[in-house]
Design a protein around this motif. Structure first.
Motif, short mmCIF file in Angstrom:
data_model
loop_
_atom_site.label_atom_id
_atom_site.label_comp_id
_atom_site.label_asym_id
_atom_site.label_seq_id
_atom_site.Cartn_x
_atom_site.Cartn_y
_atom_site.Cartn_z
N ASP A 108 -23.95 -45.74 25.90
CA ASP A 108 -24.63 -45.14 24.89
C ASP A 108 -23.94 -44.10 24.35
OD1 ASP A 108 -26.47 -44.02 22.82
OD2 ASP A 108 -27.69 -43.37 23.97
N PRO A 109 -23.20 -44.02 23.10
CA PRO A 109 -22.37 -43.05 22.42
C PRO A 109 -23.09 -41.57 22.61
CG PRO A 109 -22.40 -44.80 20.98
CD PRO A 109 -23.40 -44.94 22.08
N ALA A 110 -24.27 -41.46 22.39
CA ALA A 110 -24.95 -40.06 22.27
C ALA A 110 -25.02 -39.64 23.82
CB ALA A 110 -26.39 -40.45 21.70
N TYR A 111 -25.15 -40.44 24.71
CA TYR A 111 -25.14 -39.90 26.03
C TYR A 111 -23.76 -39.11 26.26
CZ TYR A 111 -25.64 -39.73 31.14
OH TYR A 111 -25.53 -39.33 32.47
N VAL A 112 -22.83 -40.08 25.85
CA VAL A 112 -21.39 -39.73 26.25
C VAL A 112 -20.99 -38.52 25.65
CG1 VAL A 112 -19.01 -40.19 26.03
CG2 VAL A 112 -20.51 -42.05 26.53
N LYS A 113 -21.44 -38.34 24.31
CA LYS A 113 -21.22 -36.97 23.58
C LYS A 113 -22.10 -35.75 24.07
CE LYS A 113 -21.32 -35.69 18.72
NZ LYS A 113 -21.99 -35.98 17.38
N GLN A 114 -23.24 -36.07 24.82
CA GLN A 114 -23.94 -34.87 25.63
C GLN A 114 -23.13 -34.49 26.87
OE1 GLN A 114 -27.78 -36.20 26.90
NE2 GLN A 114 -28.39 -34.52 28.02
N GLN A 115 -22.76 -35.40 27.44
CA GLN A 115 -21.98 -35.15 28.75
C GLN A 115 -20.88 -34.49 28.40
OE1 GLN A 115 -23.17 -35.71 32.05
NE2 GLN A 115 -24.89 -36.20 31.03
N ALA A 116 -20.05 -34.81 27.35
CA ALA A 116 -18.89 -34.19 27.19
C ALA A 116 -19.06 -32.66 26.75
CB ALA A 116 -18.09 -35.02 25.93
N LYS A 117 -20.30 -32.24 25.96
CA LYS A 117 -20.50 -31.23 25.46
C LYS A 117 -20.96 -30.21 26.89
CE LYS A 117 -22.14 -31.79 20.89
NZ LYS A 117 -23.33 -31.70 19.86
N GLU A 118 -21.76 -30.88 27.65
CA GLU A 118 -22.10 -30.27 29.01
C GLU A 118 -21.26 -29.82 30.00
OE1 GLU A 118 -25.35 -32.08 30.71
OE2 GLU A 118 -26.76 -31.99 28.92
N SER A 124 -18.94 -30.59 18.60
CA SER A 124 -18.93 -31.50 17.56
C SER A 124 -18.17 -30.93 16.18
CB SER A 124 -20.09 -31.89 17.06
OG SER A 124 -20.68 -32.92 18.34
N PRO A 125 -17.55 -31.60 15.33
CA PRO A 125 -17.03 -30.99 14.16
C PRO A 125 -18.03 -30.34 13.37
CG PRO A 125 -16.36 -33.14 14.34
CD PRO A 125 -17.20 -32.89 15.46
N GLY A 126 -17.74 -29.32 12.86
CA GLY A 126 -18.68 -28.36 12.25
C GLY A 126 -19.76 -27.42 12.95
N GLU A 127 -19.47 -27.70 14.45
CA GLU A 127 -20.52 -26.72 15.46
C GLU A 127 -19.56 -25.71 15.66
OE1 GLU A 127 -21.84 -29.06 18.50
OE2 GLU A 127 -23.21 -30.02 17.44
N VAL A 128 -20.10 -24.67 16.11
CA VAL A 128 -19.48 -23.55 16.55
C VAL A 128 -19.72 -23.16 18.08
CG1 VAL A 128 -18.74 -20.95 16.34
CG2 VAL A 128 -19.27 -22.28 14.40
N GLY A 129 -18.83 -23.17 18.99
CA GLY A 129 -19.16 -23.03 20.66
C GLY A 129 -19.02 -21.65 20.88
N TYR A 130 -19.75 -21.12 21.71
CA TYR A 130 -19.64 -19.62 22.03
C TYR A 130 -19.56 -19.75 23.68
CZ TYR A 130 -20.55 -18.22 17.34
OH TYR A 130 -20.58 -18.28 16.11
#
Length: 190
Positions: A108-118, A124-130
């Motif tokens: 599932d691409p959404a799960y892969v995206k979530q794991q990459a963030k965690e 993601s593009p347009g988000e700001v990470g702090y």
């Protein structure tokens, strides 16, 4: 027609003469009779007699009991092992189901995206990470693992090399092969 009587002690054989044994108690010896004066108050039926047959029968029963006891112990032990193996199989099946579920989630691409963030702190593009960095210079909050560089090939430190040379200097030198020809051998070859 005469009535048939079973043959036994004190009874005449069929068509034969009486044996001449006393008829008071059939075939009983005088000492075994309950009215015998040598054993007052004890009847012959109340005194257990241990015969050779009884001893042999008792020995056979004890032998069978001993052999069946060891067999029963082995059966009980194997039954316990079977239960442990069944529990292990059930646990392994649960682990396999969990791993299959995890494998499906990685498709599932959404799960892969979530794991990459965690795991990596990606955004993601347009988000700001702090990230909040403490006074000690470490990231506070969620413990984000960093990718470590692959370990370098372990090379000995300088002090290991030095100690190795000290060890080698204490050993006897290895004999070196001589390159000069043997004069006797040279004369024989000519």
């Amino acid at each position: 027609m005469a009535a048939r009587s079973p043959r036994g002690p004190g009874r005449p054989p069929r068509g034969g003469a009486p044996t001449g044994k006393p008829t008071g108690q059939r075939g009983a010896r005088p000492a075994d009779r309950p009215d015998s004066p040598s054993r007052p108050g004890i009847s012959a039926a109340s005194v257990p007699r241990l015969t050779t047959r009884a001893i042999v029968l008792l020995a056979v029963v004890l032998l069978l009991l001993a052999s069946y006891t060891s067999t029963l112990h082995a059966w009980w032990q194997q039954r316990g092992e079977i239960q442990q193996t069944r529990a292990q199989i059930a646990s392994t099946r649960d682990d396999i189901a969990e791993l299959e579920d995890q494998k499906q989630r990685w498709n599932d691409p959404a799960y892969v995206k979530q794991q990459a963030k965690e795991r990596f702190g990606w955004v993601s593009p347009g988000e700001v990470g702090y990230r909040v960095i403490g006074s000690d210079g470490k990231v506070q909050g969620a413990d984000v693992p960093t990718l470590d560089a692959p370990p370098e090939a372990e090379q000995p430190q300088w002090y290991d090399k030095l100690w190795g040379s000290v060890k080698e200097s204490g050993k006897d030198p290895k004999p070196r092969p001589t390159t000069t020809p043997d004069p006797d051998k040279v004369l024989k070859d000519q």
